[in-house]
Design a protein around this motif. Sequence first.
Motif, PDB file in Angstrom:
ATOM      1  N   SER A 284       0.831  -1.206   0.000  1.00  0.00           N
ATOM      2  CA  SER A 284       0.000   0.000   0.000  1.00  0.00           C
ATOM      3  C   SER A 284       0.863   1.253   0.000  1.00  0.00           C
ATOM      4  O   SER A 284       0.573   2.229  -0.709  1.00  0.00           O
ATOM      5  N   PHE A 285       1.947   1.237   0.797  1.00  0.00           N
ATOM      6  CA  PHE A 285       2.836   2.401   0.853  1.00  0.00           C
ATOM      7  C   PHE A 285       3.537   2.609  -0.486  1.00  0.00           C
ATOM      8  O   PHE A 285       3.656   3.748  -0.965  1.00  0.00           O
ATOM      9  N   LEU A 323      14.349   1.509  16.114  1.00  0.00           N
ATOM     10  CA  LEU A 323      14.861   2.868  16.013  1.00  0.00           C
ATOM     11  C   LEU A 323      14.507   3.666  17.257  1.00  0.00           C
ATOM     12  O   LEU A 323      15.257   4.542  17.688  1.00  0.00           O
ATOM     13  N   ASP A 324      13.346   3.383  17.820  1.00  0.00           N
ATOM     14  CA  ASP A 324      12.918   3.888  19.121  1.00  0.00           C
ATOM     15  C   ASP A 324      11.847   2.920  19.622  1.00  0.00           C
ATOM     16  O   ASP A 324      11.709   1.824  19.067  1.00  0.00           O
ATOM     17  N   ARG A 325      11.092   3.302  20.615  1.00  0.00           N
ATOM     18  CA  ARG A 325      10.121   2.373  21.193  1.00  0.00           C
ATOM     19  C   ARG A 325       8.915   2.141  20.291  1.00  0.00           C
ATOM     20  O   ARG A 325       8.108   1.238  20.556  1.00  0.00           O
ATOM     21  N   HIS A 326       8.762   2.936  19.248  1.00  0.00           N
ATOM     22  CA  HIS A 326       7.589   2.811  18.388  1.00  0.00           C
ATOM     23  C   HIS A 326       7.918   2.439  16.953  1.00  0.00           C
ATOM     24  O   HIS A 326       7.031   1.994  16.221  1.00  0.00           O
ATOM     25  N   HIS A 327       9.162   2.617  16.518  1.00  0.00           N
ATOM     26  CA  HIS A 327       9.508   2.408  15.115  1.00  0.00           C
ATOM     27  C   HIS A 327      10.526   1.286  14.959  1.00  0.00           C
ATOM     28  O   HIS A 327      11.483   1.175  15.736  1.00  0.00           O
ATOM     29  N   LEU A 328      10.303   0.485  13.916  1.00  0.00           N
ATOM     30  CA  LEU A 328      11.202  -0.602  13.555  1.00  0.00           C
ATOM     31  C   LEU A 328      11.816  -0.318  12.189  1.00  0.00           C
ATOM     32  O   LEU A 328      11.136   0.200  11.287  1.00  0.00           O
ATOM     33  N   LEU A 329      13.092  -0.647  12.027  1.00  0.00           N
ATOM     34  CA  LEU A 329      13.743  -0.659  10.728  1.00  0.00           C
ATOM     35  C   LEU A 329      13.789  -2.115  10.276  1.00  0.00           C
ATOM     36  O   LEU A 329      14.442  -2.951  10.904  1.00  0.00           O
ATOM     37  N   ILE A 330      13.071  -2.420   9.188  1.00  0.00           N
ATOM     38  CA  ILE A 330      12.925  -3.796   8.707  1.00  0.00           C
ATOM     39  C   ILE A 330      13.661  -3.923   7.383  1.00  0.00           C
ATOM     40  O   ILE A 330      13.475  -3.111   6.473  1.00  0.00           O
ATOM     41  N   LYS A 331      14.492  -4.931   7.277  1.00  0.00           N
ATOM     42  CA  LYS A 331      15.223  -5.195   6.046  1.00  0.00           C
ATOM     43  C   LYS A 331      14.553  -6.352   5.307  1.00  0.00           C
ATOM     44  O   LYS A 331      14.378  -7.440   5.867  1.00  0.00           O
ATOM     45  N   PHE A 332      14.163  -6.104   4.041  1.00  0.00           N
ATOM     46  CA  PHE A 332      13.533  -7.111   3.200  1.00  0.00           C
ATOM     47  C   PHE A 332      14.507  -7.549   2.118  1.00  0.00           C
ATOM     48  O   PHE A 332      15.387  -6.798   1.696  1.00  0.00           O
ATOM     49  N   GLY A 333      14.307  -8.785   1.643  1.00  0.00           N
ATOM     50  CA  GLY A 333      15.126  -9.290   0.544  1.00  0.00           C
ATOM     51  C   GLY A 333      14.589 -10.613   0.053  1.00  0.00           C
ATOM     52  O   GLY A 333      13.473 -11.030   0.402  1.00  0.00           O
ATOM     53  N   VAL A 352      10.658   1.512   7.238  1.00  0.00           N
ATOM     54  CA  VAL A 352      10.470   2.005   8.602  1.00  0.00           C
ATOM     55  C   VAL A 352       9.009   1.797   8.949  1.00  0.00           C
ATOM     56  O   VAL A 352       8.120   2.321   8.255  1.00  0.00           O
ATOM     57  N   TYR A 353       8.759   1.028  10.002  1.00  0.00           N
ATOM     58  CA  TYR A 353       7.402   0.608  10.362  1.00  0.00           C
ATOM     59  C   TYR A 353       7.035   1.152  11.736  1.00  0.00           C
ATOM     60  O   TYR A 353       7.805   1.009  12.693  1.00  0.00           O
ATOM     61  N   ASN A 354       5.871   1.791  11.811  1.00  0.00           N
ATOM     62  CA  ASN A 354       5.350   2.313  13.077  1.00  0.00           C
ATOM     63  C   ASN A 354       4.463   1.246  13.711  1.00  0.00           C
ATOM     64  O   ASN A 354       3.409   0.888  13.158  1.00  0.00           O
ATOM     65  N   MET A 355       4.876   0.726  14.861  1.00  0.00           N
ATOM     66  CA  MET A 355       4.127  -0.357  15.496  1.00  0.00           C
ATOM     67  C   MET A 355       2.787   0.107  16.046  1.00  0.00           C
ATOM     68  O   MET A 355       1.840  -0.684  16.135  1.00  0.00           O
ATOM     69  N   GLU A 356       2.669   1.377  16.432  1.00  0.00           N
ATOM     70  CA  GLU A 356       1.431   1.872  17.043  1.00  0.00           C
ATOM     71  C   GLU A 356       0.352   2.095  15.987  1.00  0.00           C
ATOM     72  O   GLU A 356      -0.802   1.718  16.178  1.00  0.00           O
ATOM     73  N   THR A 358       0.614   0.915  12.852  1.00  0.00           N
ATOM     74  CA  THR A 358       0.744  -0.196  11.901  1.00  0.00           C
ATOM     75  C   THR A 358       0.922   0.309  10.479  1.00  0.00           C
ATOM     76  O   THR A 358       0.420  -0.294   9.523  1.00  0.00           O
ATOM     77  N   GLU A 359       1.652   1.401  10.307  1.00  0.00           N
ATOM     78  CA  GLU A 359       1.879   1.969   8.984  1.00  0.00           C
ATOM     79  C   GLU A 359       3.361   1.911   8.627  1.00  0.00           C
ATOM     80  O   GLU A 359       4.225   2.057   9.497  1.00  0.00           O
ATOM     81  N   VAL A 360       3.643   1.707   7.350  1.00  0.00           N
ATOM     82  CA  VAL A 360       4.991   1.879   6.820  1.00  0.00           C
ATOM     83  C   VAL A 360       5.165   3.359   6.509  1.00  0.00           C
ATOM     84  O   VAL A 360       4.389   3.935   5.744  1.00  0.00           O
ATOM     85  N   VAL A 361       6.165   3.996   7.096  1.00  0.00           N
ATOM     86  CA  VAL A 361       6.340   5.443   6.951  1.00  0.00           C
ATOM     87  C   VAL A 361       7.492   5.791   6.022  1.00  0.00           C
ATOM     88  O   VAL A 361       7.638   6.962   5.639  1.00  0.00           O
ATOM     89  N   ALA A 362       8.329   4.816   5.628  1.00  0.00           N
ATOM     90  CA  ALA A 362       9.418   5.074   4.695  1.00  0.00           C
ATOM     91  C   ALA A 362       9.836   3.757   4.054  1.00  0.00           C
ATOM     92  O   ALA A 362       9.721   2.686   4.669  1.00  0.00           O
TER      93      ALA A 362
END
Length: 531
Positions: A284-285, A323-333, A352-356, A358-362
């Motif tokens: 979607s992003f 990255l902080d308590r709310h954001h994850l850096l996810i590596k895909f391949g 970059v995924y926001n856990m709160e 549930t959106e991909v922000v980058a």
Amino acid sequence: MFRSINVTSRIFERQIRTPAPGTSVHCARRFYENIVPSFTVYDIECPDHSFRKFTDDGQYLISFSRNHQDLIVYRPMWLSFSCKEEDCCRHDLPPKAKRFESFFTQLYSVTLASCNELICKDFFLSMEGNQFGLFATSTAQIHDAPTTGRAIQGVPFIEKITFHLLRLEDGVVLDEKVFHNDFINLAHNMGVFLYDDLLAIVSLRYQTIHILQVRDLGNLVDVRTIGSFCREDDELFLISNSQSLATSERSRLNPFPGNQVGNGHNQVNQDDSFLSGIKQRLLSFIFQGMWNEETDQAMSLKKKFFFHFQDYVDLIIWKVQFLDRHHLLIKFGSVDGGVSRNVDHHPAFFAVYNMETTEVVAFYQNSAEELYFLFEKFCDHFHATSRNSLHMNFISSHSNNVYALEQLRSIKNKGGSFSQFVKKMMASLPFGCQSQSPSPYFDQSLFRYDEKLISATDRHRQSTDHPIKFISRRPPYTLKFKIKPGPEAGTIDGRTKRISSFLFHPFLPLALSIQQTLFLQPSVVNIHFRR
């Protein structure tokens, strides 16, 4: 701050001068130019253990037995002995200095592995305040694994993986978390990331990110899982929706309530064609980004999105970091890159995924220049160390150290494709959790050394018979100390491949160099300390 390199002058100068605001710790660390591990005890008599690392507070040395069954924890202590002569510095050390027990005292030994499990000797994480330690045991890896359910084809599986939460003070196991028929990359903490009290564990086989919290009492509590579903009630919503669809379908086929036709599906079919929740957020992003950036949306979508749609669908999660308590850096391949040791030649993407929300922000490809410039300027933010960790906040990087930045730019200017250089730099992301030593002797503003032979990163190095030199960054650029792994006289057989690892205490002038061969011969352990 200091004008002299003499330690007495520096102490006097510290009493009468005040450092600039925000530089007190950096000024204090300059004393390490005078206090260095300049003396070496070669081939020390020590137990045949696999030494892992010092904890970040320096209170414990973690090691494992050679059969990978037991955890052995030591406490560092300084060598002490009496001397009746006038000038003790010129005399040889007593025989007890050749023993490991003169520098370390064993606190306890705990058996972690049971039955057919083995301790993963490359995995260890210390919790906030170094009160707890997280260890892992697992059974043997099976490569030809049958694919069941949502398991990814081509990913091996391990019958049982157990994470043990242990209190480091006395070795009591407080809690365990078990994964069955799964695959988690435990080598060098690659599949697990710790940030404050939050723990992220990546299931490669089932493409699920498990978020756990470490409570103050020593409990591992499930917080959320990200993969097939992103919100806690996603599965409930799909089940209720499938039930309502089944009810309406039965009503359409059988308008008379007394007659029963078939059985409705009251559960979500896990083998259907639905994409996982995290994959739908990602697509979607990407779709929205392409739709908004072009004036001719239809042509752009045909060229960029639909043409590469299946490539995006086939991406799997490789690594994750906070990255902080709310954001994850996810590596895909690709699947091949997820289980391969060398991933440099595989295409990769970062989200970059926001856990709160549930959106991909980058979303970036590993050749994106924008991501590289963020990495160059804000490298410390990618390490995501704890706010309360004093020693870990002073690890040298090209975003906080001018010498590291010069070294990075010299590599960039050597020639070749800038795109390939960016891919090479991005291969290190996400950073491994607690993979760097906070020792001040790796501070590049204090010392210069050959990073091909030794560095703050926790990795084995190709061994050499020549000592590794640590040279002062301040004029007159004098040699401060040397670290030489292996026997003092060197090795006789130069054809044997040898690797070395280095364990530096986080703040004491104390280090271990461990040289081993590939033929299961006993390791040569040297202790380097200030005499």
